[in-house]
Design a protein around this motif. Structure first.
Motif, PDB file in Angstrom:
ATOM      1  N   ALA A 360       0.893  -1.219   0.110  1.00  0.00           N
ATOM      2  CA  ALA A 360      -0.209  -0.152   0.045  1.00  0.00           C
ATOM      3  C   ALA A 360       0.887   1.241  -0.134  1.00  0.00           C
ATOM      4  O   ALA A 360       0.335   2.319  -0.659  1.00  0.00           O
ATOM      5  N   MET A 363       1.479   2.715  -3.661  1.00  0.00           N
ATOM      6  CA  MET A 363       0.412   3.069  -4.422  1.00  0.00           C
ATOM      7  C   MET A 363       0.367   4.649  -4.620  1.00  0.00           C
ATOM      8  O   MET A 363       0.737   5.324  -3.905  1.00  0.00           O
ATOM      9  N   THR A 364      -0.091   4.869  -5.664  1.00  0.00           N
ATOM     10  CA  THR A 364      -0.056   6.270  -5.990  1.00  0.00           C
ATOM     11  C   THR A 364      -1.511   6.846  -6.114  1.00  0.00           C
ATOM     12  O   THR A 364      -1.691   8.133  -6.596  1.00  0.00           O
ATOM     13  N   SER A 368      -6.549   2.633  -4.795  1.00  0.00           N
ATOM     14  CA  SER A 368      -5.806   1.612  -4.710  1.00  0.00           C
ATOM     15  C   SER A 368      -5.221   1.298  -3.231  1.00  0.00           C
ATOM     16  O   SER A 368      -5.048   0.403  -2.509  1.00  0.00           O
ATOM     17  N   ALA A 369      -4.698   2.573  -2.601  1.00  0.00           N
ATOM     18  CA  ALA A 369      -4.406   2.541  -1.530  1.00  0.00           C
ATOM     19  C   ALA A 369      -5.309   2.261  -0.189  1.00  0.00           C
ATOM     20  O   ALA A 369      -5.030   1.489   0.621  1.00  0.00           O
TER      21      ALA A 369
END
Length: 460
Positions: A360, A363-364, A368-369
């Motif tokens: 995590a 992630m960008t 997604s995070a």
């Protein structure tokens, strides 16, 4: 006088033909449904169901109150002019009082009983929760949070003591899961509730609201609960016998010495469990204290959006926390090995949580995070009741509170260290990535400790 049809013409109801037998074919008996003690035959059939339900509600309030500052943190920081490092110290200050009273609260619960200690705990933390809304700066906020930690400190060890008093061994894991299952649900509720109060009425008002809920619960707890089945006249003799017939046998006997508690505090199983619990708490408190700020600072979410997005991991955590206890109980019933059932769930799920939180950090996007952190929290909470179940499997009932409080106190030093270290990392690096990696790495070490040291004691 009017008779029912069966009495007016009984032959008609003995069969279609006169040579049919006079009695109806026997109805096959339905298989007995085993009562797992947690609602299989009715939620309120046994008094212990009510006790665990009250503990579940207390868990909701516990994390609702504790999560309030994390949700309100952006508004609090702006209003009081606090830097990330100062907010990290404020988050950590809670755990100074909390960690100390984990042990003290559990020790007192062994002696005074969970009913009295829980009553005092809820009263104290509700007062300091409300006082948070009166803070005027960095110092006053730190002092109030320490007092708040003192009040919440006894919660988990005392709840575990209550479960130990009220539940037979075969139900212990599930009961601990339910008792603690309200905590992530409280975190989920805190997001929209506190977020709404902050936006509509200001951050100070939000603390008054959540504190008042605790006072209401306290009234019902003092009225409906008691220390154990033996002292509660509302418990049936049948339920008392059912509980007494299935009590845990400790891994090693005390030997009758006055140093019995110390003996269990040195047990490798206890120490390894405490270290794994530390890894669990490091991730949990990173999520609890800094994840809302991560979403606003690193991913650009508004306070309104953040307060609703954080509900997702908490809801999955609630499912995990309740499910983990029942999962380990199911493995225990199949294998007959309580410690093995706890160990396999703990090592597997804590390992999954460690990997997910590390990924995590790279992630960008917020989506997604949040997805990976939701997986982390769910897997993490699958182990949440296991630490307490290991205590119940390892030590005698008269030391459950003290040993549980000791483990919880050591584990909660993660709350003292983690938020402050995270604040320092964020301020010096301008990024959260290294904080995510550190959280996962510590949990991996906890898994290794469990795999090596959590095993049955050798026979003398």
């Amino acid at each position: 006088m009017h008779l029912p049809p069966q009495q007016r013409n009984p032959g008609r109801y003995r069969g279609r033909k006169g040579n049919c037998p006079a009695q109806s074919p026997p109805v096959p008996a339905l298989p007995a449904v085993p009562d797992n003690g947690l609602g299989a035959t009715g939620v309120w059939k046994k008094r212990r169901h009510l006790v665990v339900f009250l503990l579940f509600l207390a868990g909701i309030i516990n994390y609702m109150d504790r999560s309030a500052l994390s949700i309100a943190a952006p508004a609090v920081s702006a209003d009081l002019g606090l830097t990330p490092s100062q907010m990290g110290l404020i988050f950590s200050s809670f755990f100074f009082g909390y960690a100390i009273f984990n042990f003290i609260g559990g020790y007192l619960a062994d002696r005074a009983g969970p009913h009295r200690i829980f009553s005092a705990s809820m009263g104290v933390w509700s007062v300091f929760c409300a006082a948070t809304g009166l803070a005027t700066g960095f110092v006053s906020m730190m002092l109030i949070r320490i007092g708040f930690g003192v009040g919440e400190g006894p919660f988990s060890a005392t709840a575990n003591k209550a479960v130990s008093n009220w539940f037979p061994r075969r139900e212990a894991g599930g009961a601990v899961g339910i008792a603690n299952g309200g905590t992530p649900l409280g975190g989920a509720i805190a997001g929209p509730l506190v977020g709404f109060c902050v936006v509509q009425f200001g951050w100070r008002f939000s603390f008054f609201v959540v504190a008042a809920i605790g006072v209401v619960w306290l009234v019902f707890w003092m009225w409906l609960a008691s220390n154990d089945p033996a002292t509660d006249p509302r418990v049936s003799d049948e339920e008392r016998r059912e509980i007494a017939a299935d009590r845990p046998a400790p891994l090693a006997q005390e030997g009758g010495s006055a140093g019995g508690l110390t003996q269990y505090l040195r047990n490798p199983v206890v120490l390894a469990t405490a270290f794994a619990f530390f890894g669990y708490n490091y991730i949990l408190f990173f999520f609890l204290t800094w994840f809302p700020s991560y979403l606003t600072m690193a991913r650009g979410l508004s306070l309104h959006d953040m307060s609703f997005v954080t509900v997702i991991p908490w809801l999955l955590g609630c499912i995990g926390l309740i499910g983990g206890g029942f999962l380990s109980d199911a493995i225990y019933r199949r294998t007959g090995d309580a410690l093995f059932s706890r160990k396999i769930v703990l090592s597997t799920c804590l390992g999954i949580a460690a990997v997910a939180i590390i990924v995590a950090g790279f992630m960008t996007t917020a989506t997604s995070a949040v997805a990976l952190v939701a997986i982390t929290v769910c897997a993490l909470y699958l182990t949440g009741s296991i630490y307490w179940a290991i205590v119940q499997d390892t030590v005698p009932a008269n030391h459950v509170g003290g040993v549980g409080g000791f483990i919880h106190g050591l584990a909660n030093t993660a709350g003292i260290i983690g938020p402050a270290v995270t604040g320092y990392m964020v301020q010096t690096t301008g990024s959260f990535t290294s904080a995510f990696i550190l959280a996962g790495g510590i949990a991996v070490l906890g898994v290794i400790a469990v795999l090596i040291f959590v095993r049955p004691a050798r026979a003398a």
